[in-house]
Write a protein that holds these residues in place. Structure first.
Motif, mmCIF file in Angstrom:
data_model
loop_
_atom_site.group_PDB
_atom_site.id
_atom_site.type_symbol
_atom_site.label_atom_id
_atom_site.label_comp_id
_atom_site.label_asym_id
_atom_site.label_seq_id
_atom_site.Cartn_x
_atom_site.Cartn_y
_atom_site.Cartn_z
ATOM 1 N N VAL A 1 7.948 -4.469 2.923
ATOM 2 C CA VAL A 1 7.777 -5.921 3.070
ATOM 3 C C VAL A 1 7.973 -6.307 4.532
ATOM 4 O O VAL A 1 8.957 -5.889 5.151
ATOM 5 N N THR A 2 7.048 -7.106 5.054
ATOM 6 C CA THR A 2 7.160 -7.668 6.403
ATOM 7 C C THR A 2 6.929 -9.164 6.303
ATOM 8 O O THR A 2 5.976 -9.611 5.657
ATOM 9 N N TRP B 1 9.610 -5.331 12.239
ATOM 10 C CA TRP B 1 10.330 -4.477 11.310
ATOM 11 C C TRP B 1 9.953 -4.838 9.869
ATOM 12 O O TRP B 1 9.367 -5.880 9.611
ATOM 13 N N HIS B 2 10.279 -3.977 8.944
ATOM 14 C CA HIS B 2 10.058 -4.243 7.515
ATOM 15 C C HIS B 2 11.230 -3.641 6.740
ATOM 16 O O HIS B 2 12.058 -2.940 7.298
ATOM 17 N N TRP B 3 11.255 -3.964 5.470
ATOM 18 C CA TRP B 3 12.239 -3.313 4.614
ATOM 19 C C TRP B 3 11.514 -2.693 3.436
ATOM 20 O O TRP B 3 10.402 -3.085 3.095
ATOM 21 N N ALA B 4 12.137 -1.690 2.842
ATOM 22 C CA ALA B 4 11.595 -1.012 1.672
ATOM 23 C C ALA B 4 12.406 -1.439 0.460
ATOM 24 O O ALA B 4 13.606 -1.684 0.558
ATOM 25 N N ASP B 5 11.731 -1.549 -0.679
ATOM 26 C CA ASP B 5 12.411 -1.948 -1.911
ATOM 27 C C ASP B 5 11.877 -1.103 -3.059
ATOM 28 O O ASP B 5 10.659 -0.973 -3.227
ATOM 29 N N LYS C 1 3.729 -15.983 6.228
ATOM 30 C CA LYS C 1 3.016 -14.958 5.468
ATOM 31 C C LYS C 1 3.944 -13.785 5.214
ATOM 32 O O LYS C 1 4.822 -13.467 6.023
ATOM 33 N N VAL C 2 3.741 -13.188 4.064
ATOM 34 C CA VAL C 2 4.503 -12.010 3.671
ATOM 35 C C VAL C 2 3.503 -10.903 3.365
ATOM 36 O O VAL C 2 2.601 -11.081 2.548
ATOM 37 N N TRP C 3 3.662 -9.786 4.071
ATOM 38 C CA TRP C 3 2.835 -8.607 3.824
ATOM 39 C C TRP C 3 3.627 -7.670 2.927
ATOM 40 O O TRP C 3 4.813 -7.401 3.164
ATOM 41 N N ILE C 4 2.982 -7.173 1.863
ATOM 42 C CA ILE C 4 3.618 -6.238 0.940
ATOM 43 C C ILE C 4 2.725 -5.009 0.852
ATOM 44 O O ILE C 4 1.535 -5.121 0.546
ATOM 45 N N GLY C 5 3.301 -3.862 1.145
ATOM 46 C CA GLY C 5 2.566 -2.604 1.046
ATOM 47 C C GLY C 5 3.118 -1.761 -0.079
ATOM 48 O O GLY C 5 4.325 -1.587 -0.202
#
Length: 155
Positions: free
Chosen positions: A98-99, A105-109, A126-130
């Motif tokens: 998530v960014t 930076w991003h975090w993982a969940d 905006k929120v990017w989710i990969g």
């Protein structure tokens, strides 16, 4: 009852039982219904590509300055398991990255729970989710754009 009468009665009952109509087939189990994925309890010989589905923020919470994004993965189970050995797990597993607002930076969940982001200032975001495999390779991605309205008070 005479002995012959008993045998006649048994013969009639036996004939009736043997000539009963065959049992009606049970309806297909829910897993056999089109659109249901196989139960994730056995290895799958082949798997369709994973996909990410993300809902728009819930409007009631957004009005209070709280961003709640529900998401789900298709053809991949979200779990907190990482590393190359987990690539061989079947059915496929992974997690999300998530960014927010193009941060560096991003975090993982790996929880699979809705994303909850608070304290964003009023305005567009905006929120990017990969959707990532256990080695953090992105398999699918979505960007959600929204506007946090001006709000008073805390959530």
């Amino acid at each position: 009852m005479p002995a012959l009468g008993k045998f006649a009665l048994i013969a009639v009952l036996f004939t009736a039982a043997c000539s009963a109509p065959p049992p009606v087939a049970a309806p297909p189990a829910p897993a056999a219904v089109a659109g249901w994925a196989p139960a994730p309890v056995v290895p799958l010989p082949s798997q369709p590509a994973p996909a990410l589905v993300v809902d728009a923020p819930l409007p009631e919470q957004l009005a209070m300055g709280l961003v709640v994004l529900r998401y789900r993965a298709e053809n991949l189970r979200i779990v907190p398991v990482y590393g190359p050995a987990a690539l061989d797990v079947s059915p496929r597993i992974g997690h999300i990255h998530v960014t927010v607002d193009d941060a560096a930076w991003h975090w993982a969940d790996g929880s699979g729970e809705p994303l909850i982001i608070q304290s964003l200032p009023a305005g567009p975001h905006k929120v990017w989710i990969g959707l990532a495999d256990p080695t953090h390779k992105i398999l699918d991605e979505k960007t959600v754009n929204f506007v946090v309205p001006v709000h008073n008070g805390h959530h």
